[in-house]
Scaffold this active site. Structure first.
Site, PDB file in Angstrom:
ATOM      1  N   ARG A   1      -3.287  -0.298   5.378  1.00 31.18           N
ATOM      2  CA  ARG A   1      -3.949  -1.665   4.311  1.00 31.18           C
ATOM      3  C   ARG A   1      -2.937  -2.601   4.142  1.00 31.18           C
ATOM      4  O   ARG A   1      -3.479  -4.098   4.724  1.00 31.18           O
ATOM      5  CB  ARG A   1      -4.773  -1.123   3.415  1.00 31.18           C
ATOM      6  CG  ARG A   1      -6.059   0.071   2.668  1.00 31.18           C
ATOM      7  CD  ARG A   1      -5.916   0.919   1.620  1.00 31.18           C
ATOM      8  NE  ARG A   1      -3.711   1.600   1.766  1.00 31.18           N
ATOM      9  CZ  ARG A   1      -4.743   2.399   0.734  1.00 31.18           C
ATOM     10  NH1 ARG A   1      -4.786   2.200  -0.333  1.00 31.18           N
ATOM     11  NH2 ARG A   1      -3.292   3.106   0.210  1.00 31.18           N
TER      12      ARG A   1
ATOM     13  N   CYS B   1       0.679  -1.502   0.039  1.00 29.98           N
ATOM     14  CA  CYS B   1       0.040  -0.577  -0.092  1.00 29.98           C
ATOM     15  C   CYS B   1       1.060   1.101   0.003  1.00 29.98           C
ATOM     16  O   CYS B   1       2.072   1.667  -0.568  1.00 29.98           O
ATOM     17  CB  CYS B   1      -0.597   0.128   1.066  1.00 29.98           C
ATOM     18  SG  CYS B   1      -0.222   0.559   3.306  1.00 29.98           S
TER      19      CYS B   1
ATOM     20  N   ASP C   1      -8.113   4.153   0.643  1.00 29.21           N
ATOM     21  CA  ASP C   1      -7.024   4.449   1.957  1.00 29.21           C
ATOM     22  C   ASP C   1      -8.366   4.847   3.189  1.00 29.21           C
ATOM     23  O   ASP C   1      -8.649   5.812   3.036  1.00 29.21           O
ATOM     24  CB  ASP C   1      -6.107   5.570   1.275  1.00 29.21           C
ATOM     25  CG  ASP C   1      -5.625   5.571   2.338  1.00 29.21           C
ATOM     26  OD1 ASP C   1      -5.392   5.321   3.225  1.00 29.21           O
ATOM     27  OD2 ASP C   1      -4.441   6.185   1.432  1.00 29.21           O
TER      28      ASP C   1
HETATM   29  P1  4NP Z   1      -1.747   2.407   4.221  1.00 33.26           P
HETATM   30  O1  4NP Z   1      -2.198   4.344   5.328  1.00 33.26           O
HETATM   31  O2  4NP Z   1      -1.446   2.938   2.550  1.00 33.26           O
HETATM   32  O3  4NP Z   1      -2.510   2.036   4.034  1.00 33.26           O
HETATM   33  O4  4NP Z   1      -0.538   1.684   5.122  1.00 33.26           O
HETATM   34  C1  4NP Z   1      -1.567   5.770   4.131  1.00 33.26           C
HETATM   35  C2  4NP Z   1      -0.958   5.920   5.241  1.00 33.26           C
HETATM   36  C3  4NP Z   1      -0.099   7.288   5.713  1.00 33.26           C
HETATM   37  C4  4NP Z   1      -0.325   8.382   4.732  1.00 33.26           C
HETATM   38  C5  4NP Z   1      -1.039   7.541   3.689  1.00 33.26           C
HETATM   39  C6  4NP Z   1      -2.032   6.694   3.842  1.00 33.26           C
HETATM   40  N1  4NP Z   1       0.437   8.925   4.525  1.00 33.26           N
HETATM   41  O5  4NP Z   1       0.315   9.457   3.900  1.00 33.26           O
HETATM   42  O6  4NP Z   1       1.427   9.393   5.772  1.00 33.26           O
END
Ligand code: 4NP
Length: 157
Positions: A17, A11, A126
């Site tokens: 995720r 991800c 997300d």
């Molecule tokens: P993930 O969610 O991709 O599902 O781990 C996110 C975690 C952090 C960020 C974006 C999405 N961020 O911009 O820091």
């Protein structure tokens, strides 16, 4: 015994995720008695959270539903390690395109929801900038897709 099939869930941040998918699919593989055939891990395309635990909201949602993700530490997938995996499982189209930019072999690249009959093109949304409900939704999506994904990975193991 042959080497385990190496599967990386991917991800953006590797704190919501993809670690959840890693833990749910590993647990399901263990329940099915096929976990020794696989090595599961997860990574983010971004570098912001390297070394961090999963997001506190994701940890809490998962633990409430029986999945303990405390051992997770975030890592990054890059052009220099993207080739180390037999399968890459992306959560959304941005992840998929980023992996291709890194040089991923498209034949080794799957989408987490692609075997979902009603919604094969949908992303795992997300949840990072949203409320608690988004984390519950991610849990539901991953849980209902875990078996079909394992079936596919097992068939080409
Ligand atoms: P993930 O969610 O991709 O599902 O781990 C996110 C975690 C952090 C960020 C974006 C999405 N961020 O911009 O820091």
């Amino acid at each position: 015994m042959s080497e385990p099939t190496r599967v990386l869930f991917v991800c953006l941040g590797n704190i919501c995720r993809s670690p959840l998918a890693e833990f749910i699919v590993r647990n399901r593989a263990a329940e099915r008695g096929i976990d020794e055939r696989f090595f599961f891990d997860s990574a983010g395309t971004g570098d912001w959270h390297i070394g961090n635990q999963a997001d506190a909201r994701m940890l809490r949602t998962a633990l409430n539903r029986g999945v303990d993700m405390h051992a997770h530490r975030a890592m990054q997938v890059t052009a220099s390690n993207v080739g180390d995996w037999d399968w890459l499982i992306a959560m959304d189209e941005n992840n998929r395109l980023d992996l291709i930019d890194m040089g991923a072999d498209e034949e080794k690249l799957l989408m987490l929801r692609q075997f979902e009959t009603d919604n094969p093109d949908a992303p795992v949304p997300d949840p990072y900038y949203g409320g608690e409900q988004g984390f519950e939704e991610v849990f539901d999506i991953v849980l209902r897709n875990a078996d079909a994904l394992l079936d596919e990975l097992s068939a080409s193991d």
